[in-house]
Design an enzyme around this catalytic site. Structure first.
Site, PDB file in Angstrom:
ATOM      1  N   ARG A   1       0.844  -1.191   0.000  1.00  0.00           N
ATOM      2  CA  ARG A   1       0.000   0.000   0.000  1.00  0.00           C
ATOM      3  C   ARG A   1       0.882   1.246   0.000  1.00  0.00           C
ATOM      4  O   ARG A   1       1.976   1.267   0.581  1.00  0.00           O
ATOM      5  CB  ARG A   1      -0.924   0.031   1.230  1.00  0.00           C
ATOM      6  CG  ARG A   1      -2.116  -0.910   1.120  1.00  0.00           C
ATOM      7  CD  ARG A   1      -3.096  -0.459   0.054  1.00  0.00           C
ATOM      8  NE  ARG A   1      -4.270  -1.299  -0.069  1.00  0.00           N
ATOM      9  CZ  ARG A   1      -4.361  -2.352  -0.878  1.00  0.00           C
ATOM     10  NH1 ARG A   1      -3.327  -2.707  -1.630  1.00  0.00           N
ATOM     11  NH2 ARG A   1      -5.493  -3.043  -0.951  1.00  0.00           N
TER      12      ARG A   1
ATOM     13  N   GLU B   1      -3.996   7.699  -4.290  1.00  0.00           N
ATOM     14  CA  GLU B   1      -4.238   7.131  -5.615  1.00  0.00           C
ATOM     15  C   GLU B   1      -5.590   7.630  -6.115  1.00  0.00           C
ATOM     16  O   GLU B   1      -6.576   7.555  -5.384  1.00  0.00           O
ATOM     17  CB  GLU B   1      -4.231   5.601  -5.562  1.00  0.00           C
ATOM     18  CG  GLU B   1      -2.865   5.004  -5.312  1.00  0.00           C
ATOM     19  CD  GLU B   1      -2.860   3.482  -5.420  1.00  0.00           C
ATOM     20  OE1 GLU B   1      -3.899   2.896  -5.811  1.00  0.00           O
ATOM     21  OE2 GLU B   1      -1.816   2.871  -5.117  1.00  0.00           O
TER      22      GLU B   1
ATOM     23  N   HIS C   1      -0.479   0.705  -9.968  1.00  0.00           N
ATOM     24  CA  HIS C   1      -1.218  -0.252  -9.122  1.00  0.00           C
ATOM     25  C   HIS C   1      -1.786  -1.391  -9.973  1.00  0.00           C
ATOM     26  O   HIS C   1      -3.007  -1.607 -10.040  1.00  0.00           O
ATOM     27  CB  HIS C   1      -2.334   0.450  -8.350  1.00  0.00           C
ATOM     28  CG  HIS C   1      -2.760  -0.315  -7.119  1.00  0.00           C
ATOM     29  ND1 HIS C   1      -3.355   0.270  -6.028  1.00  0.00           N
ATOM     30  CD2 HIS C   1      -2.675  -1.640  -6.804  1.00  0.00           C
ATOM     31  CE1 HIS C   1      -3.620  -0.639  -5.111  1.00  0.00           C
ATOM     32  NE2 HIS C   1      -3.218  -1.820  -5.561  1.00  0.00           N
TER      33      HIS C   1
END
Length: 325
Positions: free
Chosen positions: A241, A270, A289
């Site tokens: 993360r 994000e 991601h």
């Protein structure tokens, strides 16, 4: 039972939708994306909400969701869901913890080899019409020590594959006290050693990969002080993360030569704000991601979520539920 209305906020693979279509107890609305303000307007009509990483399930969402019984995270991480508040309101929170583990583990190796062999940089050089063969002399993974912080589903798969590549592995997880607890071949592997702390992993490893949830204890886990404990020229990979590895501290360590390279799949926030210095750093490999972004993982996430949701509402099953309500 009356029909359960399910809102899919961030997209869902066809295989999972097919499972729902065979069960008349569920009415599905599937959206590829749902703006936050729109989610607040419509959530009261649904008993179940399915999200990926894009939608944030905040207190406001749950207060507006007066009929919500279940929030489902397609994937493992639930840092985009206010789980304590959900628990206080009696709303169950469910994830599909293992469905995308293999895809994320493979992404670690994709980033590792891209980083060690400078593959993206070499590809961009060719696009620019250059033949800079000597500029991109990299390093081999075989014989190197891979340090893993976090030995859950993903961490264990990474460890097993690293051993197969001829790497040594040192790992730490505060929830595991003995190597034998890992089970399988890893539990007895001579190529794997169990560390007693994060610091022990950092001192031993040539390459460090992070596999921990994001919380108050793991935020900025990799910072300048801990980077100083690492070998000179070591590498860092973050597929967990954003914010677990401090981006500014990593870039500073790259600039002064303490780190040989870094790879990031996740960021905080994000989507990130552009331009972003990390993306422009010559020793850093960054992707948007993509850890769970394989067709196979998307199918597994959707079918696992659909099966668990149907079991929850029709049979009272609690497979995948992570809170006590």
């Amino acid at each position: 039972m009356s029909q359960v209305r399910v809102l899919i906020a961030d997209g869902f693979a066809k295989d999972g939708l097919d499972i729902f279509s065979k069960n008349s107890s569920f009415q599905i609305e599937s959206r590829k994306a749902t703006p936050a303000d729109e989610l607040l307007k419509i959530i009261a009509d649904y008993q179940c909400l399915i999200v990926r990483s894009a939608s944030k399930v905040t207190k406001d969402v749950m207060d507006k969701g007066t009929n919500l019984k279940l929030i489902v995270r397609g994937g493992a991480g639930v840092d985009n869901i206010d789980v304590p508040y959900a628990t206080s309101k009696g709303i169950a929170v469910m994830n599909t913890a293992t469905a995308n583990s293999l895809a994320v583990a493979e992404q670690v190796f994709a980033l590792m080899f891209s980083m060690l062999r400078m593959i993206p940089q070499g590809a961009m050089s060719l696009r620019d019409g250059k033949w800079e063969k000597s500029k991109f002399t990299g390093r081999e993974a075989t014989g190197k020590t891979l340090g893993l912080i976090g030995l859950g589903n993903i961490g264990r798969i990474v460890a097993e594959k690293a051993v197969a590549f001829g790497m040594k592995v040192v790992g730490f997880d505060p929830m595991i006290k003995l190597q034998a607890q890992l089970g399988g071949a890893l539990g007895a592997s001579s190529a794997f050693s169990f560390a007693g702390s994060v610091e022990e992993v950092l001192r031993a490893a040539h390459i460090v990969s992070l596999h921990v949830p994001k919380n108050k204890d793991t935020l900025n886990l990799i910072n300048s002080a801990r980077i100083d404990l690492m070998r000179d020229g070591a590498y860092v990979i973050n597929c967990s993360r954003g914010g677990i590895a401090n981006e500014d501290d990593v870039m500073a360590a790259l600039d002064r030569g303490k780190l040989g390279g870094a790879a990031f799949d996740v960021y905080d926030p994000e989507p990130p704000q552009f331009p972003k210095k990390l993306f422009e750093h010559p020793k850093c490999v960054c992707v948007p991601h993509l850890g769970a972004s394989s067709h196979e993982a998307q199918d597994r996430v959707s079918t696992t979520a659909a099966d668990q949701i149907i079991g929850f509402f029709t049979e009272g099953k609690r497979l995948g539920v992570i809170n006590k309500v």
